[in-house]
Design a protein around this motif. Sequence first.
Motif, PDB file in Angstrom:
ATOM      1  N   VAL A  11      24.858  46.326  43.514  1.00 23.81           N
ATOM      2  CA  VAL A  11      25.274  45.471  42.401  1.00 23.81           C
ATOM      3  C   VAL A  11      24.924  46.148  41.078  1.00 23.81           C
ATOM      4  CG1 VAL A  11      24.943  43.252  41.240  1.00 23.81           C
ATOM      5  CG2 VAL A  11      25.041  43.355  43.744  1.00 23.81           C
ATOM      6  N   ASP A  12      25.911  46.275  40.206  1.00 24.05           N
ATOM      7  CA  ASP A  12      25.706  46.847  38.880  1.00 24.05           C
ATOM      8  C   ASP A  12      26.087  45.799  37.836  1.00 24.05           C
ATOM      9  OD1 ASP A  12      25.275  49.143  36.992  1.00 24.05           O
ATOM     10  OD2 ASP A  12      27.392  48.782  36.571  1.00 24.05           O
ATOM     11  N   ILE A  13      25.129  45.369  37.032  1.00 27.81           N
ATOM     12  CA  ILE A  13      25.380  44.363  36.005  1.00 27.81           C
ATOM     13  C   ILE A  13      25.096  44.983  34.642  1.00 27.81           C
ATOM     14  CG2 ILE A  13      24.785  42.066  35.123  1.00 27.81           C
ATOM     15  CD1 ILE A  13      23.854  41.340  37.937  1.00 27.81           C
ATOM     16  N   ARG A  14      26.066  44.884  33.735  1.00 30.26           N
ATOM     17  CA  ARG A  14      25.913  45.448  32.403  1.00 30.26           C
ATOM     18  C   ARG A  14      26.229  44.393  31.351  1.00 30.26           C
ATOM     19  NH1 ARG A  14      27.586  51.812  32.756  1.00 30.26           N
ATOM     20  NH2 ARG A  14      26.761  52.137  34.863  1.00 30.26           N
ATOM     21  N   VAL A  15      25.617  44.548  30.192  1.00 33.06           N
ATOM     22  CA  VAL A  15      25.821  43.597  29.093  1.00 33.06           C
ATOM     23  C   VAL A  15      26.224  44.366  27.841  1.00 33.06           C
ATOM     24  CG1 VAL A  15      24.753  41.865  27.607  1.00 33.06           C
ATOM     25  CG2 VAL A  15      24.178  41.946  30.052  1.00 33.06           C
ATOM     26  N   VAL A  16      27.291  43.902  27.192  1.00 34.59           N
ATOM     27  CA  VAL A  16      27.732  44.497  25.929  1.00 34.59           C
ATOM     28  C   VAL A  16      27.005  43.782  24.795  1.00 34.59           C
ATOM     29  CG1 VAL A  16      29.678  44.990  24.422  1.00 34.59           C
ATOM     30  CG2 VAL A  16      30.001  44.974  26.915  1.00 34.59           C
ATOM     31  N   PRO A  17      26.075  44.444  24.096  1.00 34.30           N
ATOM     32  CA  PRO A  17      25.327  43.793  23.009  1.00 34.30           C
ATOM     33  C   PRO A  17      26.237  43.457  21.831  1.00 34.30           C
ATOM     34  CG  PRO A  17      24.274  45.846  23.719  1.00 34.30           C
ATOM     35  CD  PRO A  17      25.653  45.832  24.301  1.00 34.30           C
ATOM     36  N   LEU A  18      25.878  42.414  21.119  1.00 30.61           N
ATOM     37  CA  LEU A  18      26.671  42.009  19.959  1.00 30.61           C
ATOM     38  C   LEU A  18      26.655  43.060  18.856  1.00 30.61           C
ATOM     39  CD1 LEU A  18      25.742  38.212  19.710  1.00 30.61           C
ATOM     40  CD2 LEU A  18      27.990  39.186  20.240  1.00 30.61           C
ATOM     41  N   ASP A  19      25.586  43.862  18.793  1.00 29.28           N
ATOM     42  CA  ASP A  19      25.493  44.851  17.718  1.00 29.28           C
ATOM     43  C   ASP A  19      26.033  46.225  18.121  1.00 29.28           C
ATOM     44  OD1 ASP A  19      23.554  45.589  19.499  1.00 29.28           O
ATOM     45  OD2 ASP A  19      21.881  45.545  18.071  1.00 29.28           O
ATOM     46  N   ALA A  20      26.658  46.316  19.301  1.00 26.92           N
ATOM     47  CA  ALA A  20      27.220  47.598  19.722  1.00 26.92           C
ATOM     48  C   ALA A  20      28.558  47.843  19.021  1.00 26.92           C
ATOM     49  CB  ALA A  20      27.422  47.608  21.238  1.00 26.92           C
ATOM     50  N   PRO A  21      28.758  49.017  18.417  1.00 25.15           N
ATOM     51  CA  PRO A  21      30.052  49.327  17.782  1.00 25.15           C
ATOM     52  C   PRO A  21      31.180  49.240  18.800  1.00 25.15           C
ATOM     53  CG  PRO A  21      28.374  50.945  17.193  1.00 25.15           C
ATOM     54  CD  PRO A  21      27.799  50.120  18.302  1.00 25.15           C
ATOM     55  N   GLN A  22      32.323  48.661  18.387  1.00 22.75           N
ATOM     56  CA  GLN A  22      33.422  48.430  19.317  1.00 22.75           C
ATOM     57  C   GLN A  22      34.739  48.985  18.780  1.00 22.75           C
ATOM     58  OE1 GLN A  22      33.102  47.224  22.318  1.00 22.75           O
ATOM     59  NE2 GLN A  22      30.933  46.682  22.108  1.00 22.75           N
ATOM     60  N   THR A  23      35.605  49.357  19.698  1.00 20.58           N
ATOM     61  CA  THR A  23      36.975  49.754  19.353  1.00 20.58           C
ATOM     62  C   THR A  23      37.982  48.843  20.037  1.00 20.58           C
ATOM     63  OG1 THR A  23      37.035  51.325  21.207  1.00 20.58           O
ATOM     64  CG2 THR A  23      36.312  52.163  19.054  1.00 20.58           C
ATOM     65  N   ASP A  24      37.494  47.823  20.756  1.00 25.25           N
ATOM     66  CA  ASP A  24      38.354  46.900  21.491  1.00 25.25           C
ATOM     67  C   ASP A  24      37.815  45.488  21.319  1.00 25.25           C
ATOM     68  OD1 ASP A  24      40.331  45.915  23.113  1.00 25.25           O
ATOM     69  OD2 ASP A  24      39.776  47.077  24.891  1.00 25.25           O
ATOM     70  N   VAL A  25      38.622  44.492  21.727  1.00 30.21           N
ATOM     71  CA  VAL A  25      38.179  43.098  21.667  1.00 30.21           C
ATOM     72  C   VAL A  25      38.147  42.551  23.087  1.00 30.21           C
ATOM     73  CG1 VAL A  25      39.016  42.670  19.336  1.00 30.21           C
ATOM     74  CG2 VAL A  25      40.555  42.323  21.268  1.00 30.21           C
ATOM     75  N   PRO A  26      37.243  41.592  23.375  1.00 33.12           N
ATOM     76  CA  PRO A  26      37.097  41.096  24.741  1.00 33.12           C
ATOM     77  C   PRO A  26      38.356  40.455  25.312  1.00 33.12           C
ATOM     78  CG  PRO A  26      35.213  40.468  23.410  1.00 33.12           C
ATOM     79  CD  PRO A  26      36.230  41.028  22.471  1.00 33.12           C
ATOM     80  N   GLY A  27      39.033  39.619  24.518  1.00 35.43           N
ATOM     81  CA  GLY A  27      40.222  38.951  25.036  1.00 35.43           C
ATOM     82  C   GLY A  27      39.876  37.854  26.012  1.00 35.43           C
ATOM     83  N   HIS A  28      39.943  38.138  27.304  1.00 37.78           N
ATOM     84  CA  HIS A  28      39.706  37.131  28.343  1.00 37.78           C
ATOM     85  C   HIS A  28      39.047  37.788  29.544  1.00 37.78           C
ATOM     86  CE1 HIS A  28      43.111  39.082  30.234  1.00 37.78           C
ATOM     87  NE2 HIS A  28      43.838  38.834  29.149  1.00 37.78           N
ATOM     88  N   SER A  29      38.578  36.964  30.450  1.00 39.97           N
ATOM     89  CA  SER A  29      37.942  37.486  31.660  1.00 39.97           C
ATOM     90  C   SER A  29      39.008  38.004  32.631  1.00 39.97           C
ATOM     91  CB  SER A  29      37.121  36.388  32.338  1.00 39.97           C
ATOM     92  OG  SER A  29      37.961  35.336  32.767  1.00 39.97           O
ATOM     93  N   PHE A  30      38.596  38.919  33.500  1.00 38.44           N
ATOM     94  CA  PHE A  30      39.487  39.388  34.563  1.00 38.44           C
ATOM     95  C   PHE A  30      38.663  39.993  35.692  1.00 38.44           C
ATOM     96  CE2 PHE A  30      39.221  42.801  31.386  1.00 38.44           C
ATOM     97  CZ  PHE A  30      38.859  43.905  32.147  1.00 38.44           C
ATOM     98  N   VAL A  31      39.265  40.012  36.873  1.00 33.06           N
ATOM     99  CA  VAL A  31      38.635  40.576  38.066  1.00 33.06           C
ATOM    100  C   VAL A  31      39.586  41.597  38.674  1.00 33.06           C
ATOM    101  CG1 VAL A  31      37.617  40.116  40.322  1.00 33.06           C
ATOM    102  CG2 VAL A  31      37.476  38.379  38.530  1.00 33.06           C
ATOM    103  N   ILE A  32      39.068  42.790  38.964  1.00 37.22           N
ATOM    104  CA  ILE A  32      39.857  43.836  39.618  1.00 37.22           C
ATOM    105  C   ILE A  32      39.290  44.031  41.024  1.00 37.22           C
ATOM    106  CG2 ILE A  32      40.733  46.196  39.467  1.00 37.22           C
ATOM    107  CD1 ILE A  32      39.690  46.195  36.533  1.00 37.22           C
ATOM    108  N   ARG A  33      40.165  43.946  42.017  1.00 38.69           N
ATOM    109  CA  ARG A  33      39.724  44.159  43.398  1.00 38.69           C
ATOM    110  C   ARG A  33      40.419  45.391  43.968  1.00 38.69           C
ATOM    111  NH1 ARG A  33      40.177  38.461  42.948  1.00 38.69           N
ATOM    112  NH2 ARG A  33      38.194  37.387  43.296  1.00 38.69           N
ATOM    113  N   ASP A  34      39.621  46.403  44.251  1.00 36.88           N
ATOM    114  CA  ASP A  34      40.105  47.619  44.922  1.00 36.88           C
ATOM    115  C   ASP A  34      41.278  48.299  44.232  1.00 36.88           C
ATOM    116  OD1 ASP A  34      38.197  47.443  46.924  1.00 36.88           O
ATOM    117  OD2 ASP A  34      39.482  46.301  48.271  1.00 36.88           O
ATOM    118  N   ASP A  35      41.355  48.241  42.927  1.00 40.18           N
ATOM    119  CA  ASP A  35      42.452  48.898  42.197  1.00 40.18           C
ATOM    120  C   ASP A  35      43.828  48.381  42.628  1.00 40.18           C
ATOM    121  OD1 ASP A  35      40.912  50.537  40.570  1.00 40.18           O
ATOM    122  OD2 ASP A  35      40.831  52.143  42.050  1.00 40.18           O
ATOM    123  N   ARG A  36      43.870  47.223  43.289  1.00 38.97           N
ATOM    124  CA  ARG A  36      45.140  46.714  43.809  1.00 38.97           C
ATOM    125  C   ARG A  36      45.584  45.424  43.125  1.00 38.97           C
ATOM    126  NH1 ARG A  36      45.419  44.690  48.455  1.00 38.97           N
ATOM    127  NH2 ARG A  36      43.212  44.268  48.759  1.00 38.97           N
TER     128      ARG A  36
END
Length: 283
Positions: free
Chosen positions: A201-226
Motif C-alpha cells: 500500500v502506497d499512500i501519498r498526500v499533496v500538501p496545500l503549499d506544494a507548487p502546482q501545474t494542474d488542478v484536482p478536478g474530481h476523484s477517479f480510480v484506475i484499475r490495471d490500466d484498463r
Amino acid sequence: MVGEARRVNRTELGAALRALRQASGLEAKAVARSAVMSTGKLSKIETGRAAPSVVDVDRILTALDVSTDIKAQYMAAARAQATEATAWRLYRRLGFHRKQEQIRALEQSMTLLRLFQPSLVPGLLQTPEYIRAVLGPKGLSEEQLGRTISARIDRQRVLYNTDKTLRFILTETVLRWRILPAPMLAEQLDRIVFLSRLPNVDIRVVPLDAPQTDVPGHSFVIRDDRVVTVEATHAELVVTDPRDVAVYVDKFDRFSSCACSGDDMRAMLTAIGAEFLREQETG
C-alpha cells in the motif's frame, strides 16, 4: 477454457455471451452468482433486452474462464461505447450494499489500483464512523446503512492481499474536511497512518503549499490500466478507451510526483491529528 475465437460486434454481444456460456456447460444461475449479478440481469443481457456495461462483460467472461484471446475480442466489442454513466439513483434502488459487492469483485480481479481523491478519504481507508458520515446524506434506512457499511468494511480486506498493489493520492484538504467531530477525524488519520505501513500500500498526500501545474478536478480510480471509474455528483462514469485511460494515468503520475509519502506523509497526518485532539481538549 471455453469458446473459440470469433468476430463479435456490439449488436450481437449478448447472444455471443449466451453461446459462450452454453458451450461452457455452466448454468445461468452459477455464472450470474460468480459475476455478482442477478440471474434476471444475465438473462436480459443474453437476450439483448439490456445492454451490458464493460464491467458486466468483464465479470461474465471471468466467470466463464475464457481464454485471453477470446476475452480481448469480447472486451473490445464492449468498449465500443467508451464511456458509460450509471445514475446513483439506480444504485439506490438496487441497494448500495450491492454496489459495494460489485466493486469488491472488481478489486479481487485486479492487480494494480491507483486512486486519486481530492474530496474525501477513499472507501478502502475509511473507519466505520467515517463510512457512516459519508453515507448519511444518501437517505438510507438504518438496515440499508448497516449492510452497506459492512460491505465496505469487507472490501477493505483487499488491502492485506500482497498480490495486489494499491496506490492512493489524497489532497491535504481531504484530511481537514470536517465531516466528523475532531476526535473521530484524529482516529481516521491514525487509520491511514497504520495502513500506509502495509508493504503493498502506497499512500501519498499533496500538501496545500506544494507548487502546482494542474488542478484536482474530481476523484477517479484506475484499475490495471484498463478501466477508470469517475464519481460525479449524479452518476458514476466508466471510461475504457485506452486513450482516455492514459489521460488519467498521466494526471495521477503528475500529482504523485508532487505528493509527500512515507515518513514525511505520516508526520503530516500525525501533526494534523494532534491539532484535532488539542481542539477537543480546549473546546
